[in-house]
Design a protein around this motif. Structure first.
Motif, PDB file in Angstrom:
ATOM      1  N   GLY A  72       0.809  -1.223   0.000  1.00  0.00           N
ATOM      2  CA  GLY A  72       0.000   0.000   0.000  1.00  0.00           C
ATOM      3  C   GLY A  72       0.835   1.263   0.000  1.00  0.00           C
ATOM      4  N   GLY A  73       0.191   2.378  -0.309  1.00  0.00           N
ATOM      5  CA  GLY A  73       0.870   3.661  -0.333  1.00  0.00           C
ATOM      6  C   GLY A  73       1.825   3.815  -1.501  1.00  0.00           C
ATOM      7  N   PHE A  74       1.669   2.975  -2.523  1.00  0.00           N
ATOM      8  CA  PHE A  74       2.584   2.956  -3.660  1.00  0.00           C
ATOM      9  C   PHE A  74       1.775   3.256  -4.914  1.00  0.00           C
ATOM     10  N   THR A  75       1.413   4.523  -5.081  1.00  0.00           N
ATOM     11  CA  THR A  75       0.466   4.937  -6.110  1.00  0.00           C
ATOM     12  C   THR A  75       0.944   4.608  -7.523  1.00  0.00           C
ATOM     13  N   ASN A  76       2.248   4.689  -7.764  1.00  0.00           N
ATOM     14  CA  ASN A  76       2.757   4.468  -9.118  1.00  0.00           C
ATOM     15  C   ASN A  76       2.779   3.000  -9.526  1.00  0.00           C
ATOM     16  N   LEU A  77       2.498   2.088  -8.588  1.00  0.00           N
ATOM     17  CA  LEU A  77       2.473   0.663  -8.927  1.00  0.00           C
ATOM     18  C   LEU A  77       1.234   0.042  -8.278  1.00  0.00           C
ATOM     19  N   PRO A  78       0.050   0.354  -8.788  1.00  0.00           N
ATOM     20  CA  PRO A  78      -1.187  -0.155  -8.196  1.00  0.00           C
ATOM     21  C   PRO A  78      -1.401  -1.630  -8.521  1.00  0.00           C
ATOM     22  N   ALA A  79      -1.963  -2.356  -7.566  1.00  0.00           N
ATOM     23  CA  ALA A  79      -2.258  -3.779  -7.783  1.00  0.00           C
ATOM     24  C   ALA A  79      -3.585  -3.920  -8.529  1.00  0.00           C
ATOM     25  N   ASP A  80      -3.607  -3.399  -9.742  1.00  0.00           N
ATOM     26  CA  ASP A  80      -4.803  -3.411 -10.573  1.00  0.00           C
ATOM     27  C   ASP A  80      -4.355  -3.599 -12.020  1.00  0.00           C
ATOM     28  N   ARG A  81      -4.787  -4.691 -12.641  1.00  0.00           N
ATOM     29  CA  ARG A  81      -4.321  -5.012 -13.994  1.00  0.00           C
ATOM     30  C   ARG A  81      -4.707  -3.939 -15.007  1.00  0.00           C
ATOM     31  N   ILE A 123       4.936   7.236   6.256  1.00  0.00           N
ATOM     32  CA  ILE A 123       4.764   6.223   7.288  1.00  0.00           C
ATOM     33  C   ILE A 123       3.403   5.537   7.147  1.00  0.00           C
ATOM     34  N   ILE A 124       3.427   4.224   7.049  1.00  0.00           N
ATOM     35  CA  ILE A 124       2.224   3.398   7.011  1.00  0.00           C
ATOM     36  C   ILE A 124       2.259   2.495   8.236  1.00  0.00           C
ATOM     37  N   PRO A 160      -1.163   7.488   9.503  1.00  0.00           N
ATOM     38  CA  PRO A 160      -1.464   8.458  10.569  1.00  0.00           C
ATOM     39  C   PRO A 160      -1.663   9.868  10.022  1.00  0.00           C
ATOM     40  N   PHE A 161      -0.903  10.226   8.974  1.00  0.00           N
ATOM     41  CA  PHE A 161      -1.035  11.564   8.406  1.00  0.00           C
ATOM     42  C   PHE A 161      -2.404  11.724   7.738  1.00  0.00           C
ATOM     43  N   GLY A 164       6.839  14.551   6.801  1.00  0.00           N
ATOM     44  CA  GLY A 164       8.157  14.626   6.176  1.00  0.00           C
ATOM     45  C   GLY A 164       9.062  13.442   6.415  1.00  0.00           C
ATOM     46  N   LEU A 165       8.530  12.376   7.036  1.00  0.00           N
ATOM     47  CA  LEU A 165       9.357  11.186   7.301  1.00  0.00           C
ATOM     48  C   LEU A 165       9.083  10.109   6.253  1.00  0.00           C
ATOM     49  N   PRO A 166      10.138   9.452   5.759  1.00  0.00           N
ATOM     50  CA  PRO A 166       9.921   8.364   4.800  1.00  0.00           C
ATOM     51  C   PRO A 166       9.559   7.075   5.523  1.00  0.00           C
ATOM     52  N   HIS A 167       8.887   6.182   4.822  1.00  0.00           N
ATOM     53  CA  HIS A 167       8.637   4.835   5.329  1.00  0.00           C
ATOM     54  C   HIS A 167       9.990   4.187   5.656  1.00  0.00           C
TER      55      HIS A 167
END
Length: 338
Positions: free
Chosen positions: A25-34, A168-169, A176-177, A228-231
């Protein structure tokens, strides 16, 4: 090492879909949708098929391939000019200072303002490496090969470039954001909003998001501390970006609060130091470790190898890299020190 990067093809959709299901999740550029991945690959094919040298809104998808078995084990993307189909929103973190003479007190408040400041920039993103391959510098190969691609097709990219890092996820797959900011206005979970954005774009943000700045002090503690914090899985990527000359300038993702890193395109280290030379020898046994690339558009390929720069501007490379790239004496190779 028999891995190389190449242009993605429509038949790569299945390995990309399998990797997309591993992102968490949180990875918009690689969606789990064919369907969404198919549309992305179709758009990428159009970009690769465009022979021009103009800056237009395009997207290139590259894949990491094990050349020995033909298996796709990673991917990355380049967007040439964001914010052209729909606005490219970010939150900008800034400070408002106010002073009261009667109280003799100065108060500084942090604000999150919805902006489109980064519109028109190029973007590197969509980088994902299969968990079983996260060793041997393959993540670095994925990341830095994008900059060689830009150097080789410089006119197709803007003068400013950005990279958005996932925020952060939590263990539930929530943000949380998002819960502390945008989620209060949309009545959607982070997963729902993230998926909708990946499939349909973020115009719904423009339609429903309040345009007034958000006072950080009014957010709950969990939302404030992730701005501003990365995963955790993106910390290494942030360090790589910083080494390339990217900087965090207070822009954060509107969904998960992750940092947006920004650089002048020509100042990115791997672009500024990229060397273009004619192959003079393909029997090099020892030399400087380097990233090597060749080919325009659909013929683009890159890999690790050894190089030796000659005084006349030509380059010698090792035979294994030459085989992975499909080059011989007299061909053109771009390279940058590893």
């Amino acid at each position: 090492m028999s891995f190389r990067l190449r242009a993605a093809r429509t038949e790569d959709i299945e390995p990309l879909y399998e990797m997309a299901k591993l992102t968490g999740g949180g990875f918009t550029n690689l969606p789990a949708d064919r369907d969404a991945l198919g549309a992305k690959l179709a758009r990428s094919s159009d970009a690769f098929a465009n022979p021009g040298d103009e800056l237009v809104d395009e997207q290139f998808v590259l894949v990491l391939e094990n050349a020995e078995i033909g298996a796709v084990r990673g991917t990355c993307q380049l967007m040439t000019q964001v914010g052209q189909q729909w606005p490219f929103y970010s939150y900008r973190l800034n400070t408002l200072t106010q002073h009261s003479q009667e109280l003799d007190r100065t108060v500084r408040a942090e604000l999150l303002s919805l902006v489109t400041d980064l519109e028109g920039s190029s973007e590197v993103g969509g980088l994902f490496l299969h968990p079983n391959e996260r060793a041997g510098g393959l993540g670095l190969l994925l990341a830095r090969s994008r900059y060689l691609f830009i150097a080789m097709h410089r006119a197709r990219f803007a003068d400013r470039i950005l990279a958005e890092l996932r925020g952060i996820i939590d263990e539930r797959g929530g943000s949380p954001f998002w819960d502390g900011v945008a989620g209060r206005f949309f009545g959607m979970s982070f997963q729902e909003a993230d998926y909708f954005n990946a499939i349909n774009g973020n115009q719904f943000i423009a339609d429903l998001m309040p345009k007034h700045p958000v006072y950080v002090a009014m957010l709950d503690v969990e939302a404030k501390k992730v701005i501003g914090l990365p995963h955790p899985t993106g910390r290494a990527a942030m360090r790589m970006l910083e080494k390339e000359g990217f900087r965090y300038e207070g822009y954060v993702d509107i969904f998960d609060g992750g940092p947006s890193m920004i650089a002048r395109t020509d100042d990115v280290v791997s672009i500024a130091q990229a060397h273009q030379g004619t192959v003079a020898d393909i029997a090099l046994e020892t030399g400087e470790k380097a990233l090597l690339a060749t080919g325009r558009l659909t013929e683009f390929r890159s890999c690790y190898g050894a190089r030796e720069l000659r005084d006349d501007g030509s380059v010698a490379i090792d035979a294994h890299a030459a085989d992975l790239l499909g080059v011989g004496k007299g061909d053109t190779v771009w390279s940058v020190a590893r």
